[in-house]
Design an enzyme around this catalytic site. Structure first.
Site, mmCIF file in Angstrom:
data_model
loop_
_atom_site.group_PDB
_atom_site.id
_atom_site.type_symbol
_atom_site.label_atom_id
_atom_site.label_comp_id
_atom_site.label_asym_id
_atom_site.label_seq_id
_atom_site.Cartn_x
_atom_site.Cartn_y
_atom_site.Cartn_z
ATOM 1 N N CYS A 107 -32.881 -6.806 23.317
ATOM 2 C CA CYS A 107 -33.044 -4.967 24.121
ATOM 3 C C CYS A 107 -31.815 -4.589 23.405
ATOM 4 C CB CYS A 107 -32.034 -5.757 25.862
ATOM 5 S SG CYS A 107 -31.151 -6.948 25.554
ATOM 6 N N GLU A 147 -32.948 -4.799 34.368
ATOM 7 C CA GLU A 147 -32.350 -4.227 32.907
ATOM 8 C C GLU A 147 -34.331 -3.227 32.844
ATOM 9 O OE1 GLU A 147 -31.445 -6.137 28.558
ATOM 10 O OE2 GLU A 147 -30.134 -6.295 30.321
#
Length: 512
Positions: free
Chosen positions: A282, A245
């Site tokens: 995020c 990620e």
């Protein structure tokens, strides 16, 4: 010469204590081999389930100490970290439930059929097995939920894979405390302590992804660091899957109808979302497409007021602070960019949140504004004002892959199954792994239907790192053909002695 690993307080910049030393290449090799030796002991599903539940309990028992260390190392605050610990324990128990239920094994049995056309069919029985040792790279912004005891570790252990974790340098003391809890949990259920191992040091992370006994890797972090490890994983003599990620803008589109109905509510909500956790999520909304005109002005006024009331905050470390200040300044200096609430220096070790604005025509038509399409880690967002559907579409055409994409819709357009709102959601679906309507992306529920991933550069795969299906990353399918019953794994034998859901000759059978 041993290189010390220090715990640092980001509120003061001062070293707290020496926690460990950086692992040498020989120590990385020894750790991976020790973890690999524990693989056979993890074969029993019931043991893995007990491990996950014991790990949750051990973390909770050590909770006060873990939370205190995490707060001292990250400045995220006790309330936030208390919730994160609860989330971490919950997801460990959730994966224990996944293991107990057994559906993740995806058992399919097709009995032999010599009369099948056009080709006679042998007896085929398929399920999934663990890959092997998993390397986990801990995240900076979630010292619990995406780090040593986080989702990558929990899902890998659930799959039957031992883990070797490269701790993040921003919270080494927290990492050691969490590792101790997990290792004690392993021993308490009869597993080797080395089912979970933590290492420190940048080079240790590089050596780890290249070790021949590492079968897969999970990473949460920057595009630069993640891409380097991804490339290294692919360049090995035997490439391995790398689930990274890396970064996300998490675009938000506000339609004209939504702005007309609730501009003030949207502006206030946006301020709360992009400044949450000092902008270090995020899923922070980093790019917002809002209409030009009077209703868009109302939204901007509300956003200005709400963002201006948010006080300075401390980022995770001084390097991130420096990068944020430089990034905010560079974005504000671009031609035609306004800064109604300038992001910047909030005093020693702190930053002030803010946002910048730009006409959509400028962003859609010039490469000079590419910087605005890169994630700026910290409490800053970009508001792009569009004057037409064509301008909105042109900006969407430029966006990279994302973890999330959000649409704020008016009540009437949200009720039309074939109107502009449906077409907008189709555009956003192509850009992201999770599409939201009339909400904010910060906050990722741990649930079976969750998907935390997206097209590159959000992630390097199509998999999720949150929710029960995250286990699929650490498994591979294998089929047994015409294999005697006595030699089959219990999950594949007639009579279903393992009691797992299966599809037999095309018919779904629930657990026995």
């Amino acid at each position: 010469m041993a290189v010390p690993v220090w715990s640092v307080d980001p509120r003061t910049g001062k070293q707290r204590e020496q926690v460990a030393v950086e692992a040498t290449a020989q120590e990385v090799d020894a750790a991976v081999r020790a973890a690999a030796a524990s693989l056979p002991a993890l074969a029993d599903r019931s043991v893995r389930s007990r491990l996950l539940r014991a790990a949750a309990g051990a973390l909770e028992a050590s909770g006060p100490e873990i939370i205190a260390a995490a707060d001292a190392e990250t400045a995220l605050g006790v309330p936030r970290l208390t919730g994160e610990l609860a989330r971490t324990s919950y997801q460990l128990r959730a994966f224990a439930d996944v293991v107990d239920e057994g559906g993740y094994l995806d058992v399919i049995i097709d009995h032999a059929d010599p009369a099948a056309q056009p080709i006679p069919r042998p007896d085929l029985r398929r399920y999934k097995i663990p890959l092997g040792v998993v390397a986990v790279y801990a995240a900076s912004n979630f010292p619990l939920a995406f780090s040593v005891p986080g989702g990558d570790t929990a899902s890998a252990l659930a799959a039957g894979c031992p883990v070797v974790i490269k701790a993040h340098p921003d919270h080494p003391a927290t990492s050691e405390l969490c590792a101790d809890a997990l290792r004690r949990a392993a021993v308490s259920v009869g597993l080797p302590a080395d089912t979970v191992i933590v290492l420190h040091g940048f080079q240790a992370g590089v050596d780890l992804v290249g070790h021949p006994l590492v079968a897969a890797a999970g990473f949460t972090g920057s595009v630069r660091g993640g891409r380097a490890l991804f490339d290294a994983a692919a360049a090995r003599p035997r490439p391995i899957p790398f689930y990274g990620e890396l970064g996300s803008l998490n675009p938000v589109v506000v339609t004209e109808a939504a702005a007309a109905e609730r501009a003030e509510q949207i502006g206030t909500g946006l301020a709360g979302s992009f400044t949450l956790g000092t902008g270090q999520f995020c899923t922070k909304p980093g790019l917002v497409l809002a209409p030009a005109g009077e209703d868009g002005d109302r939204l901007l006024t509300a956003l200005t007021a709400a963002a201006g009331e948010v006080g300075p905050g401390v980022l995770l470390d001084s390097r991130m602070r420096d990068n944020f200040l430089a990034g905010a300044a560079a974005r504000s200096a671009l031609p035609a960019v306004g800064a109604p609430v300038p992001a910047g220096d909030g005093g020693e070790h702190a930053v002030r949140p803010g946002f910048v604005t730009l006409p959509a025509a400028d962003l859609a038509g010039a490469d000079d504004y590419d910087l605005l399409l890169d994630e700026c880690f910290g409490p800053l967002t970009v508001v792009v004002r569009y004057g037409s559907a064509d301008e909105l579409s042109a900006v969407l055409d430029r966006l990279p892959g994302n973890l999330t994409a959000t649409a704020h819709l008016g009540a009437a357009e949200a009720a039309e199954s074939d109107g502009p709102a449906a077409r907008l959601l189709a555009r956003l679906t192509a850009l992201a792994g999770r599409v939201l309507v009339n909400g904010w992306p910060t906050g990722v529920a741990v649930a079976p239907a969750q998907h935390h991933g997206g097209p590159y550069p959000a992630t390097t795969s199509t998999s999720t790192s949150v929710g029960g299906t995250a286990i699929e990353r650490w498994l591979r399918p294998v089929s047994y053909q015409d294999t005697p019953e006595a030699l089959l794994p219990p999950e594949l034998r007639d009579g279903n002695p393992a009691g797992v859901p299966r599809r037999v000759d095309g018919v779904l059978e629930l657990a026995g």
